[in-house]
Motif scaffolding. Structure first.
Motif, PDB file in Angstrom:
ATOM      1  N   SER A  80       0.859  -1.187   0.000  1.00  0.00           N
ATOM      2  CA  SER A  80       0.000   0.000   0.000  1.00  0.00           C
ATOM      3  C   SER A  80       0.891   1.232   0.000  1.00  0.00           C
ATOM      4  O   SER A  80       1.943   1.258   0.655  1.00  0.00           O
ATOM      5  N   GLN A  81       0.456   2.263  -0.726  1.00  0.00           N
ATOM      6  CA  GLN A  81       1.220   3.502  -0.770  1.00  0.00           C
ATOM      7  C   GLN A  81       0.330   4.680  -0.422  1.00  0.00           C
ATOM      8  O   GLN A  81      -0.826   4.757  -0.857  1.00  0.00           O
ATOM      9  N   THR A  82       0.838   5.582   0.349  1.00  0.00           N
ATOM     10  CA  THR A  82       0.125   6.820   0.650  1.00  0.00           C
ATOM     11  C   THR A  82       1.152   7.932   0.781  1.00  0.00           C
ATOM     12  O   THR A  82       2.370   7.682   0.839  1.00  0.00           O
ATOM     13  N   ARG A  83       0.657   9.168   0.849  1.00  0.00           N
ATOM     14  CA  ARG A  83       1.547  10.323   0.969  1.00  0.00           C
ATOM     15  C   ARG A  83       1.031  11.269   2.036  1.00  0.00           C
ATOM     16  O   ARG A  83      -0.177  11.350   2.276  1.00  0.00           O
ATOM     17  N   LEU A  84       1.959  11.981   2.643  1.00  0.00           N
ATOM     18  CA  LEU A  84       1.629  13.022   3.616  1.00  0.00           C
ATOM     19  C   LEU A  84       2.231  14.333   3.146  1.00  0.00           C
ATOM     20  O   LEU A  84       3.451  14.420   2.947  1.00  0.00           O
ATOM     21  N   PHE A  85       1.367  15.328   2.952  1.00  0.00           N
ATOM     22  CA  PHE A  85       1.862  16.681   2.674  1.00  0.00           C
ATOM     23  C   PHE A  85       1.838  17.430   3.989  1.00  0.00           C
ATOM     24  O   PHE A  85       0.787  17.544   4.627  1.00  0.00           O
TER      25      PHE A  85
END
Length: 587
Positions: free
Chosen positions: A325-330
């Motif tokens: 699973s991939q996610t991003r945090l800005f």
């Protein structure tokens, strides 16, 4: 009342009513309300400080649907701050510094290198995300939820093993944790040159049976942060679901249905986070997957807010297999070009709506790009605003030219208008009919003078939003005493613009009267002198007080906006004087 004066009074009165009413009945009460709220919050947090260490984790839940099960996957509870002490990975990027504890891998320490709290040389940098053992934790967390209570998932106390203790754009960090029951969790953290952290998670199984896992992410904030308290600016939780922006204030989160507002989008993608005036912490999951989102006000001592997502369908981990699973945090500054770039590069729908451009979005964003482009040419945002004003005047020139020509003809017709007034002094209907016949014969539109002023109202408010909400304008200097175009003029006539050795901070903001608001009032007075004086004494008195009222009103507005208004008045005077002189010569 002659039509020229009536139109001018109508336009100015409408503008004044909108601005003054907004300042008096919206901004003032909201600022007072916000100040009282912050005092109440501070008291609550002080009383709850002793209990903060015992707070329990609130991790998003998901339902297994269909034929598999109706159970609700859960995770083990853990203390808000890790119960164990662990080393911290150092974050060192061009615009960000901070650290991440190996216990729990919560991203809870992010400092913005390019921005300071104030313009003082010794001012601290913006400390955006705050560690879980601080007074006001503000952090992001990522993990997995499972319906199998016998399979432990990573918690805040889980100490991971790291391949490196430095996270930078050139050195991602790989981490691992084994639950001791057949599952190995791996995570790779990467950061780019800006404010985006990428989290790649995987789970490897040595089990003999399949397992359904739900990747999730959350951002949690303790305490209600100080806000501007102004209606036109949203500060709180927000997200885009099904390409539609949703915003919810902190007080609305507390007052919601059991403190939870669940969102079930119909389409894939979306994002969710917390926004301040200039800063954003946003979760951006895989845009090709469908997620369930939630805004939450958590129970317990003090105010705690959370935004989160969790996979709506889950991922089946086959026996002996793996899932990823991939996610991003800005986590950083809301620069317009940066958010637009991520929206295009990563396919994040409406990511630019994290900046509150307001109702006049279709004007505000193009205005920003125009001013930003001019700043690149001129090297100063103040000069860019002046150049932009010239551009606006050129766009409106055909309309203004027609308006001023009509006003010039009206001025020439004043003797005839006065004769009609005297001839029909006792018959108002006959007087109006005679005046309309005169205007028709001379091809003069008495309402033409009103339209340019009315059209400038949306331009004014759109420019106000540009100066007020965009990070690029924050601490942007002009010349002289204006060191921040987004803040009011810091000088005051009551201490001779700083020459007297005392402060006037005890005065209400609208009474402090800086140099630029005064210059704006003078320019407005001179502009009105170009028009013939109203024959009615009451009208004449109203005209005399208009510049004074607007001077006090604009004392609280960003200096860049006051500079725009002053420069616009000067350009209008020059244009009006030139056109009217031409008409007089032609006549």
């Amino acid at each position: 009342m002659n039509p020229e004066n009536r139109n001018m009074i109508l336009a100015i009165s409408l503008s004044m009513a909108v601005l003054f009413g907004w300042q008096m009945f919206v901004v003032g009460p909201e600022l007072e309300e916000e100040a009282a709220l912050q005092q109440q919050i501070a008291a609550q947090e002080a009383a709850a400080a002793a209990e903060a260490a015992a707070e329990l984790n609130e991790v998003p839940k998901a339902n297994l649907s269909g034929s598999a099960s109706e159970a609700t996957p859960g995770v083990a509870s853990s203390a808000e701050a890790p119960a164990v002490s662990a080393p911290r990975i150092t974050i060192d990027a061009p615009l960000v510094s901070g650290s991440i504890s190996l216990a729990g891998l919560r991203i809870d320490d992010v400092m913005l290198k390019a921005y300071r709290e104030t313009q003082d040389d010794d001012s601290d940098n913006i400390q955006f995300l705050l560690q879980t053992d601080s007074d006001r934790p503000f952090f992001a967390e990522f993990g997995w939820a499972s319906g199998d209570a016998d399979q432990p998932m990573p918690t805040a106390d889980s100490v991971w093993t790291a391949s490196s203790m430095l996270l930078s754009p050139t050195t991602p960090v790989t981490l691992s944790w084994n639950n001791g029951k057949g599952l190995t969790f791996r995570r790779q953290l990467a950061i780019n040159d800006d404010y985006m952290i990428t989290v790649d998670d995987s789970v490897e199984s040595s089990l003999s049976t399949p397992l359904t896992l739900f990747p999730y992410g959350l951002v949690r904030r303790h305490g209600t942060p100080p806000t501007t308290g102004i209606y036109i600016l949203h500060e709180g939780a927000l997200g885009v679901f099904d390409e539609t922006l949703s915003e919810i204030d902190y007080d609305d989160m507390r007052d919601g249905d059991e403190g939870i507002d669940d969102i079930r989008p119909e389409s894939n993608g979306g994002w969710i986070g917390f926004t301040d005036k200039y800063w954003l912490a946003a979760l951006v999951p895989d845009q090709s997957k469908r997620m369930n989102y939630a805004f939450k006000a958590l129970s317990g001592p003090g105010d705690r807010y959370q935004v989160d997502y969790i996979s709506s369908d889950g991922m089946v981990l086959a026996a002996g297999g793996a899932v990823t699973s991939q996610t991003r945090l800005f986590a950083g500054a809301k620069k317009v070009s940066l958010l637009d770039g991520y929206a295009a590069e990563l396919g994040i729908k409406n990511f630019d709506l994290a900046i509150d451009f307001g109702w006049f979005y279709f004007l505000t964003k193009p205005f920003f790009y125009a001013i930003n482009w001019l700043n690149g040419l001129l090297g100063n945002f103040g000069l860019a605003v002046l150049a932009f004003t010239v551009g606006v005047k050129l766009v409106f020139y055909p309309l203004a030219n027609k308006s001023y020509r009509s006003m010039g003809k009206m001025r020439i017709l004043q003797p005839k208008v006065q004769q009609i007034r005297e001839r029909h002094a006792d018959d108002r209907m006959a007087m109006n009919q005679a005046m309309m016949a005169l205007y028709k014969e001379e091809k003069v539109n008495p309402a033409a003078g009103c339209l340019p002023v009315l059209l400038q109202i949306p331009v004014f408010f759109a420019l106000y939003k540009v100066l007020f909400v965009t990070i690029e304008m924050r601490h942007a200097p002009f010349f002289g005493w204006i060191t921040d175009l987004s803040a009011p003029d810091p000088t005051s006539v009551f201490n001779l613009f700083g020459l007297m050795p005392f402060s006037v901070d005890f005065l209400p903001p609208f009474l402090q009267l800086g140099a630029w608001p005064i210059m704006m009032g003078v320019s407005m007075f001179l502009q009105m002198r170009l028009n013939p004086a109203p024959p009615d004494p009451v009208q004449a008195r109203i005209f005399q007080f208009m510049p004074i009222i607007f001077t006090f009103l604009l004392a609280t507005f960003p200096a860049g906006l006051v500079i725009y208004w002053t420069w616009n008045n000067l350009l209008s005077m020059a244009q009006q004087w030139y056109i009217m002189k031409r008409i007089e010569r032609e006549s």
